[in-house]
Design a protein around this motif. Structure first.
Motif, PDB file in Angstrom:
ATOM      1  N   MET A   1       0.793  -1.501   0.158  1.00  0.00           N
ATOM      2  CA  MET A   1       0.222   0.496  -0.057  1.00  0.00           C
ATOM      3  C   MET A   1       1.062   1.348  -0.093  1.00  0.00           C
ATOM      4  N   GLY A   2       0.726   2.419  -0.981  1.00  0.00           N
ATOM      5  CA  GLY A   2       1.635   3.250  -0.794  1.00  0.00           C
ATOM      6  C   GLY A   2       0.913   4.541  -0.126  1.00  0.00           C
ATOM      7  N   LYS A   3       1.288   5.940   0.163  1.00  0.00           N
ATOM      8  CA  LYS A   3       0.731   6.944   0.604  1.00  0.00           C
ATOM      9  C   LYS A   3      -0.297   7.235   1.026  1.00  0.00           C
ATOM     10  N   SER A   4      -0.772   7.284  -0.640  1.00  0.00           N
ATOM     11  CA  SER A   4      -2.433   7.293  -0.656  1.00  0.00           C
ATOM     12  C   SER A   4      -3.310   6.330  -0.536  1.00  0.00           C
ATOM     13  N   ASP A   5      -2.991   4.834  -0.048  1.00  0.00           N
ATOM     14  CA  ASP A   5      -3.792   4.471  -0.186  1.00  0.00           C
ATOM     15  C   ASP A   5      -4.365   4.993   1.175  1.00  0.00           C
ATOM     16  N   TYR A   6      -4.228   5.728   2.199  1.00  0.00           N
ATOM     17  CA  TYR A   6      -4.246   4.994   3.543  1.00  0.00           C
ATOM     18  C   TYR A   6      -5.065   6.295   3.446  1.00  0.00           C
ATOM     19  N   LEU A   7      -6.910   6.033   4.425  1.00  0.00           N
ATOM     20  CA  LEU A   7      -7.769   7.367   4.868  1.00  0.00           C
ATOM     21  C   LEU A   7      -7.029   8.502   5.315  1.00  0.00           C
ATOM     22  N   GLY A   8      -7.420   9.644   5.242  1.00  0.00           N
ATOM     23  CA  GLY A   8      -7.092  10.379   6.697  1.00  0.00           C
ATOM     24  C   GLY A   8      -8.082   9.924   7.570  1.00  0.00           C
ATOM     25  N   ALA A   9      -8.262  10.594   8.849  1.00  0.00           N
ATOM     26  CA  ALA A   9      -9.350  10.406   9.643  1.00  0.00           C
ATOM     27  C   ALA A   9     -10.795  10.911   9.268  1.00  0.00           C
ATOM     28  N   PHE A  10     -10.360  12.731   8.797  1.00  0.00           N
ATOM     29  CA  PHE A  10     -11.919  13.177   8.113  1.00  0.00           C
ATOM     30  C   PHE A  10     -11.903  12.177   7.259  1.00  0.00           C
ATOM     31  N   GLU A  11     -11.521  12.569   6.294  1.00  0.00           N
ATOM     32  CA  GLU A  11     -11.911  11.123   5.294  1.00  0.00           C
ATOM     33  C   GLU A  11     -12.844   9.993   4.935  1.00  0.00           C
ATOM     34  N   GLU A  12     -11.799   9.317   6.332  1.00  0.00           N
ATOM     35  CA  GLU A  12     -12.224   7.989   6.742  1.00  0.00           C
ATOM     36  C   GLU A  12     -13.957   8.213   6.957  1.00  0.00           C
ATOM     37  N   LEU A  13     -14.511   9.586   7.829  1.00  0.00           N
ATOM     38  CA  LEU A  13     -15.244  10.012   8.568  1.00  0.00           C
ATOM     39  C   LEU A  13     -16.521  10.756   7.318  1.00  0.00           C
ATOM     40  N   VAL A  14     -16.014  10.705   6.299  1.00  0.00           N
ATOM     41  CA  VAL A  14     -16.883  11.011   5.064  1.00  0.00           C
ATOM     42  C   VAL A  14     -16.859   9.771   4.603  1.00  0.00           C
ATOM     43  N   LEU A  15     -16.439   9.290   4.401  1.00  0.00           N
ATOM     44  CA  LEU A  15     -16.509   7.890   3.251  1.00  0.00           C
ATOM     45  C   LEU A  15     -17.513   6.876   3.979  1.00  0.00           C
ATOM     46  N   LEU A  16     -17.581   7.139   5.432  1.00  0.00           N
ATOM     47  CA  LEU A  16     -18.524   6.056   6.239  1.00  0.00           C
ATOM     48  C   LEU A  16     -19.906   6.659   6.172  1.00  0.00           C
ATOM     49  N   ALA A  17     -19.810   8.129   5.888  1.00  0.00           N
ATOM     50  CA  ALA A  17     -20.846   8.603   5.767  1.00  0.00           C
ATOM     51  C   ALA A  17     -21.694   8.841   4.686  1.00  0.00           C
ATOM     52  N   VAL A  18     -20.577   8.701   3.721  1.00  0.00           N
ATOM     53  CA  VAL A  18     -21.619   8.081   1.984  1.00  0.00           C
ATOM     54  C   VAL A  18     -22.533   6.420   2.133  1.00  0.00           C
ATOM     55  N   ALA A  19     -21.447   5.654   3.098  1.00  0.00           N
ATOM     56  CA  ALA A  19     -21.795   4.338   2.830  1.00  0.00           C
ATOM     57  C   ALA A  19     -23.178   3.738   3.460  1.00  0.00           C
ATOM     58  N   ARG A  20     -23.052   4.733   5.124  1.00  0.00           N
ATOM     59  CA  ARG A  20     -24.423   4.885   5.680  1.00  0.00           C
ATOM     60  C   ARG A  20     -25.623   5.087   4.855  1.00  0.00           C
ATOM     61  N   LEU A  21     -25.324   6.889   3.988  1.00  0.00           N
ATOM     62  CA  LEU A  21     -26.650   7.397   3.929  1.00  0.00           C
ATOM     63  C   LEU A  21     -26.942   7.145   2.007  1.00  0.00           C
ATOM     64  N   GLY A  22     -26.168   6.082   1.197  1.00  0.00           N
ATOM     65  CA  GLY A  22     -26.460   5.737  -0.024  1.00  0.00           C
ATOM     66  C   GLY A  22     -26.754   6.698  -1.178  1.00  0.00           C
ATOM     67  N   GLU A  23     -27.772   6.580  -1.192  1.00  0.00           N
ATOM     68  CA  GLU A  23     -27.924   7.915  -2.709  1.00  0.00           C
ATOM     69  C   GLU A  23     -28.646   8.863  -2.194  1.00  0.00           C
ATOM     70  N   ASP A  24     -28.444   8.882  -0.545  1.00  0.00           N
ATOM     71  CA  ASP A  24     -29.548  10.438  -0.309  1.00  0.00           C
ATOM     72  C   ASP A  24     -27.945  11.022   0.338  1.00  0.00           C
ATOM     73  N   GLY A  25     -26.942  10.527   0.124  1.00  0.00           N
ATOM     74  CA  GLY A  25     -25.811  11.426  -0.155  1.00  0.00           C
ATOM     75  C   GLY A  25     -25.306  12.728  -0.324  1.00  0.00           C
ATOM     76  N   TYR A  26     -25.561  13.187  -0.248  1.00  0.00           N
ATOM     77  CA  TYR A  26     -25.123  15.134  -1.164  1.00  0.00           C
ATOM     78  C   TYR A  26     -24.351  15.426   0.632  1.00  0.00           C
ATOM     79  N   GLY A  27     -23.744  16.336   0.232  1.00  0.00           N
ATOM     80  CA  GLY A  27     -23.165  17.455   0.632  1.00  0.00           C
ATOM     81  C   GLY A  27     -23.845  18.092   2.251  1.00  0.00           C
ATOM     82  N   MET A  28     -25.027  18.855   2.530  1.00  0.00           N
ATOM     83  CA  MET A  28     -25.610  18.765   3.801  1.00  0.00           C
ATOM     84  C   MET A  28     -26.306  17.708   4.917  1.00  0.00           C
ATOM     85  N   THR A  29     -26.245  16.780   3.519  1.00  0.00           N
ATOM     86  CA  THR A  29     -26.871  14.919   4.499  1.00  0.00           C
ATOM     87  C   THR A  29     -25.542  14.745   5.119  1.00  0.00           C
ATOM     88  N   LEU A  30     -24.234  14.704   4.319  1.00  0.00           N
ATOM     89  CA  LEU A  30     -23.589  14.063   5.085  1.00  0.00           C
ATOM     90  C   LEU A  30     -22.849  14.351   5.767  1.00  0.00           C
TER      91      LEU A  30
END
Length: 111
Positions: A1-30
């Motif tokens: 794994m290269g450096k770009s393969d790792y998630l930062g803490a906030f990247e992980e939170l945003v990505l988890l929010a996207v996963a949780r919201l599915g098709e409802d995921g846009y800026g404000m809902t995230l």
């Protein structure tokens, strides 16, 4: 794994929010999802800049929704986790679990 393969803490939170919201995921809902689940005050700008970074890394994909009168005829951009994003979350979770394994924080207080 290269450096770009790792998630930062906030990247992980945003990505988890996207996963949780599915098709409802846009800026404000995230933003709302992250704030409600973490209690962390999050700016909409930081959410959008993180989404742009995640999309550049091909961890999320976006699509434009239909224009809405509420937004002055502008469309929302909806996000979904890409297959590489799923792998990144799985890798991040596994790394975190390995770091927590056998850790007794109470022992640190006694030292």
């Amino acid at each position: 794994m290269g450096k770009s393969d790792y998630l930062g803490a906030f990247e992980e939170l945003v990505l988890l929010a996207v996963a949780r919201l599915g098709e409802d995921g846009y800026g404000m809902t995230l933003r709302t999802e992250i704030q409600e689940r973490t209690g962390r005050d999050v700016s909409i700008g930081s959410v959008y800049s993180t989404l742009e970074r995640l999309e550049a890394k091909q961890l999320v994909v976006s699509r434009e929704g239909d224009p809405t009168p509420v937004r002055g005829g502008r469309a929302r951009r909806h996000f979904q986790v890409a297959p590489d994003g799923v792998r990144a979350l799985q890798n991040s979770r596994a790394a975190s679990e390995r770091m927590w394994e056998g850790l007794d924080l109470g022992a640190a207080d006694r030292a």
